[in-house]
Motif scaffolding. Structure first.
Motif, PDB file in Angstrom:
ATOM      1  N   PHE A  16     -15.515 -40.347 -40.374  1.00  0.00           N
ATOM      2  CA  PHE A  16     -17.191 -40.054 -40.042  1.00  0.00           C
ATOM      3  C   PHE A  16     -17.499 -38.580 -39.810  1.00  0.00           C
ATOM      4  O   PHE A  16     -18.368 -37.980 -40.324  1.00  0.00           O
ATOM      5  CB  PHE A  16     -17.671 -41.162 -39.181  1.00  0.00           C
ATOM      6  N   ALA A  17     -16.521 -37.959 -38.739  1.00  0.00           N
ATOM      7  CA  ALA A  17     -16.830 -36.710 -38.416  1.00  0.00           C
ATOM      8  C   ALA A  17     -16.768 -35.811 -39.653  1.00  0.00           C
ATOM      9  O   ALA A  17     -17.345 -34.852 -39.938  1.00  0.00           O
ATOM     10  CB  ALA A  17     -16.117 -36.667 -37.208  1.00  0.00           C
ATOM     11  N   ALA A  18     -15.707 -35.966 -40.337  1.00  0.00           N
ATOM     12  CA  ALA A  18     -15.095 -35.102 -41.627  1.00  0.00           C
ATOM     13  C   ALA A  18     -16.514 -35.001 -42.441  1.00  0.00           C
ATOM     14  O   ALA A  18     -16.409 -34.121 -43.177  1.00  0.00           O
ATOM     15  CB  ALA A  18     -13.909 -35.765 -42.156  1.00  0.00           C
ATOM     16  N   VAL A  19     -17.193 -35.988 -42.835  1.00  0.00           N
ATOM     17  CA  VAL A  19     -18.235 -36.014 -43.659  1.00  0.00           C
ATOM     18  C   VAL A  19     -19.689 -35.676 -42.998  1.00  0.00           C
ATOM     19  O   VAL A  19     -20.499 -35.306 -43.791  1.00  0.00           O
ATOM     20  CB  VAL A  19     -18.279 -37.164 -44.563  1.00  0.00           C
ATOM     21  N   ASN A  20     -19.818 -36.025 -41.659  1.00  0.00           N
ATOM     22  CA  ASN A  20     -21.078 -35.920 -41.169  1.00  0.00           C
ATOM     23  C   ASN A  20     -21.730 -34.396 -41.035  1.00  0.00           C
ATOM     24  O   ASN A  20     -22.772 -34.322 -40.942  1.00  0.00           O
ATOM     25  CB  ASN A  20     -21.103 -36.544 -39.787  1.00  0.00           C
ATOM     26  N   GLY A  21     -20.821 -33.258 -41.215  1.00  0.00           N
ATOM     27  CA  GLY A  21     -21.338 -32.073 -41.370  1.00  0.00           C
ATOM     28  C   GLY A  21     -22.488 -32.017 -42.566  1.00  0.00           C
ATOM     29  O   GLY A  21     -23.383 -31.167 -42.271  1.00  0.00           O
ATOM     30  N   ARG A  22     -22.504 -32.725 -43.385  1.00  0.00           N
ATOM     31  CA  ARG A  22     -23.484 -32.737 -44.668  1.00  0.00           C
ATOM     32  C   ARG A  22     -24.677 -33.312 -44.183  1.00  0.00           C
ATOM     33  O   ARG A  22     -25.564 -33.338 -44.862  1.00  0.00           O
ATOM     34  CB  ARG A  22     -22.736 -33.599 -45.807  1.00  0.00           C
TER      35      ARG A  22
END
Ligand code: NAI
Length: 331
Positions: A16-22
Motif C-alpha cells: 500500500f505504501a508503494a502506491v499511496n504516493g499517487r
C-alpha cells in the motif's frame, strides 16, 4: 482520507505504501483482526480496510458506524464475511477488489494440481533426506484426462483454459457460462455430469447459500474413485467431515486446499510454536495425499499491487463524493 487497516501484515504496509504516493491517503495499520472487541481501535478514521477473515457482522458494523466509519474497503474479492443487509441499513459504503490478477489464484491452483499429482511435497523432503527411491511417487498424465471446473468467472475461466492447454478435456459448470470458455470448446454441463466425469475437480465459485457444503457425501458419491479435488475458492464450499471420510475410504485420491472453513482461527498467523486446537484441520494434515496452503493463492507481487491500487482509488472516489466503481450494490 484517514484509513485504518485491520489484519495488517508487513507485506500489506509495503504494497500500500508503494502506491499511496499517487493518492496521498493517511494510512494506519494494526495487526488484530476486526471483531467487536477490536472495532474500538478506530480513532478518527472514516474508512477502514479489511481482509478475508475480518468479521463484518451486524454488531461489528453497528459499532463501526457509531465511531463515524462510513466506508468499508475489502482488500479482497470475496465478501461472504460481510452482513450486506446490515451495511445497507447503516448506510455504509462497501467496496471490494473484484478482479486483481486472477492469474495469481489460477496459477496457484495449477501448483496444487501438479504438486499433488507428482507428489512434489513428498519428493522434496525425500530427496533432501538422501532417499532417491521412486516408490510411492507414481503420477499420471494430465493430458487425456477430464477436468471439471465449478465456476468459470475471473479465476475459473483461466484455470479451465490452462488445463485445456495441458491436453485435458475440460467440462465446466456455471449458471452464467463464460463466452470465451465456450468459444475455445469448454463444454458446460450440469453439476451431476461434471462430478461424474471429472478426474480433477477444481472449485472456483463464491461461497453462497447455494454453494455452502456443495461437496458433501452425496456429491462425493457421484464422483470417480480416486478423484483429485482442489479448492482455492472458499472453505465452506466443502463439507470437511464428509471430505475426511472420503479420504479415509480412498474415494478422494488427492486433495488440495488453499482455503478452510475454519481458517479464520489459523491462517495468516505463525502458529508453529502453538498447540493447534482444531482436530479436524489436524486430521487433514495427517493424510499423505493432502496438500494444504494457507490462503496464499492471491499472494503474488502483481496481485498485491493491483489490490492496493484499486482499493486506494475506491477510497479517493468515495472521498470525492463519487460512487466507487467497485461498491457493492445493496439492491
Ligand atoms: P467471479 O465472481 O469472477 O467468478 C465466480 C463464478 O462462479 C461466476 O462465474 C459465477 O457465475 C459462478 N457461480 C456462482 N454460483 C455458482 C454455483 N452455484 N455453481 C457454479 N458456479 C457458480 O469470482 P473469482 O474472482 O473468479 O473468484 C472465485 C473464487 O475464488 C471465489 O470464491 C473467491 O472468493 C475465491 N478467491 C480465492 C483467493 C485465494 O487466495 N485463494 C483469492 C481470490 C478469490
Amino acid at each position: 482520507m484517514k484509513t485504518l487497516f485491520f489484519s495488517a501484515r508487513p507485506y500489506d504496509e509495503r504494497s500500500f505504501a508503494a502506491v499511496n504516493g499517487r493518492f496521498g491517503h493517511e494510512l494506519r495499520f494494526v495487526g488484530p483482526r476486526l471483531s467487536v472487541a477490536t472495532a474500538d481501535l478506530v480513532r478518527d478514521e472514516r474508512a477502514i480496510c479489511v481482509f478475508v477473515n475480518d468479521a463484518l457482522d451486524k454488531p461489528v458494523l453497528t459499532r463501526l458506524s457509531a465511531t463515524g466509519v462510513r466506508l468499508i474497503a475489502l482488500r479482497c474479492a470475496g465478501y461472504d464475511n460481510v452482513d450486506v443487509a446490515a451495511a445497507a441499513e447503516l448506510g455504509l459504503t462497501v467496496v471490494r477488489v473484484p478482479a486483481y490478477s486472477p492469474h495469481a489464484v489460477a496459477e496457484h491452483t495449477l501448483c496444487l494440481i501438479l504438486a499433488l499429482n507428482r507428489k512434489i511435497h513428498r519428493a522434496y523432503s525425500r530427496v533432501r533426506d538422501g532417499n532417491f527411491a521412486l516408490d510411492g511417487l507414481l503420477g499420471f498424465d494430465l493430458a487425456g484426462r477430464t477436468a471439471g471446473v465449478v465456476g468459470t468467472g475471473n479465476i475459473g475461466s483461466i484455470v479451465a483454459r490452462i488445463l485445456q492447454a495441458f491436453g485435458m478435456q475440460v467440462l465446466a459448470h456455471d449458471p452464467v457460462p463464460d463466452a470465451e470458455c465456450r468459444r475455445v470448446g469448454i463444454r458446460y454441463v450440469d453439476r451431476a455430469e461434471l462430478f461424474a466425469a471429472a478426474d480433477v475437480l477444481s472449485l472456483h465459485c463464491p461461497a453462497t447459500r447455494d454453494t455452502y457444503n456443495m461437496i458433501d457425501a452425496a456429491a462425493l458419491s457421484q464422483m470417480k474413485d480416486n478423484v483429485m479435488l482442489i479448492n482455492t475458492s472458499r472453505g465452506a464450499v466443502l463439507d470437511t467431515g464428509a471430505i475426511i471420510r472420503a479420504l479415509k475410504d480412498k474415494k478422494i485420491g488427492y486433495l488440495g486446499m488453499d482455503v478452510y472453513e475454519e481458517e479464520s482461527e489459523l491462517f495468516f498467523e505463525d502458529m508453529s510454536g502453538e498447540i493447534i486446537q482444531d482436530d479436524v484441520f489436524e486430521r487433514l494434515l495427517t493424510f499423505p495425499n493432502v496438500l494444504v496452503t494457507a490462503h496464499q493463492g492471491f499472494f503474488t507481487a502483481d496481485a498485491l499491487a493491483d489490490i492496493a491500487g484499486t482499493t486506494l482509488q475506491s477510497i479517493t472516489d468515495f472521498e470525492q463524493g463519487k460512487q466507487p466503481v467497485h461498491a457493492l450494490s445493496f439492491e
